[in-house]
Enzyme design. Sequence first.
Site, mmCIF file in Angstrom:
data_model
loop_
_atom_site.group_PDB
_atom_site.id
_atom_site.type_symbol
_atom_site.label_atom_id
_atom_site.label_comp_id
_atom_site.label_asym_id
_atom_site.label_seq_id
_atom_site.Cartn_x
_atom_site.Cartn_y
_atom_site.Cartn_z
ATOM 1 N N HIS A 140 12.798 79.614 -1.796
ATOM 2 C CA HIS A 140 13.896 79.849 -2.743
ATOM 3 C C HIS A 140 13.714 81.141 -3.537
ATOM 4 O O HIS A 140 14.694 81.758 -3.957
ATOM 5 C CB HIS A 140 13.993 78.658 -3.704
ATOM 6 C CG HIS A 140 15.201 78.678 -4.577
ATOM 7 N ND1 HIS A 140 16.488 78.531 -4.095
ATOM 8 C CD2 HIS A 140 15.329 78.827 -5.931
ATOM 9 C CE1 HIS A 140 17.349 78.579 -5.094
ATOM 10 N NE2 HIS A 140 16.680 78.760 -6.221
ATOM 11 N N GLU A 152 13.755 76.391 2.122
ATOM 12 C CA GLU A 152 14.459 75.652 1.072
ATOM 13 C C GLU A 152 14.967 74.310 1.570
ATOM 14 O O GLU A 152 15.385 73.468 0.772
ATOM 15 C CB GLU A 152 15.636 76.471 0.543
ATOM 16 C CG GLU A 152 15.246 77.779 -0.100
ATOM 17 C CD GLU A 152 16.431 78.504 -0.692
ATOM 18 O OE1 GLU A 152 17.049 77.951 -1.625
ATOM 19 O OE2 GLU A 152 16.756 79.615 -0.228
ATOM 20 N N SER A 204 20.864 81.336 -6.490
ATOM 21 C CA SER A 204 20.581 80.031 -7.060
ATOM 22 C C SER A 204 21.759 79.590 -7.946
ATOM 23 O O SER A 204 22.882 79.523 -7.464
ATOM 24 C CB SER A 204 19.255 80.072 -7.825
ATOM 25 O OG SER A 204 18.816 78.772 -8.154
#
Length: 274
Positions: free
Chosen positions: A253, A215, A154
């Site tokens: 995610h 995602e 991330s």
Amino acid sequence: MMDSTTYEAVAIPRSQTRKITYNDRTFHLFVSTPDTAPPPTGFPVIYLLDANSVFGTMTEAIRLQCRAPEKTGVQPAIVVGIGYPTEAPFHPSRYYDFTHVVPQDELPAHPRGGEWPEMGGAERFLSFIEKTVKPAIEKDFSIDTSRQTIFGHSLGGLLVLHALLTRPHEYQCYIAGSPSIHWNESVLLEEERRLPERLTDELKVRALLTIGELENDGRFHVNVKAEAMAKRLSALGTGQIQATFRQFPDENHTSVLHVLISLAIRFASKTAAC
């Protein structure tokens, strides 16, 4: 009669933690070591961001899979997790440590409203790893400095890309999981434009950019951007960067982290001395 049974804290074997100070801030280092003697050149090392959330998972994955490297492709390695003084999986300081200053029109809307925390500390944090963390680890453990990996997910994946684009000689393997390319895109693209100036003939590094299929919500086109960047990186120069893109089906995610780690430790194990 009261039950006199007591419970003790669970510890990951051959793992330890220490505090380290940089610019009047305290960080926690989480370190795990193999249960075998180091090879003559030392152990490979994985520098892991967001250690509070993923150190245990990566350490246990290596501890289990390196028992049969001929089957798993995973070699013993030292894991150095860089974390914060918290029991939560994430700390707000990561918004500062993993980013450059972001133009307001590039920032996504905050999911809970309000303002994002301060940003802009990426260069300081990468220098902290290079000038403080690495020397401490190399002093205390047998490290093969020709087999160093940096792993982030991330915003941590975004920082890994910043490291690759601005410090391509610092590590031999760069693993960026679900990198938040949209967060610092203008800065990132400018760093990519200048990357050829930093390439040398002897440079040989490997990069892995990944994303979870779920995602791809159509807002930030993270899959398209990550795959396109991997292709551009591999096309630079004379093959100094070998970049791979992987999309994991049916993963979001957060859930993608666990399957990513299993691939990442195999990917890092293939990084041989240049």
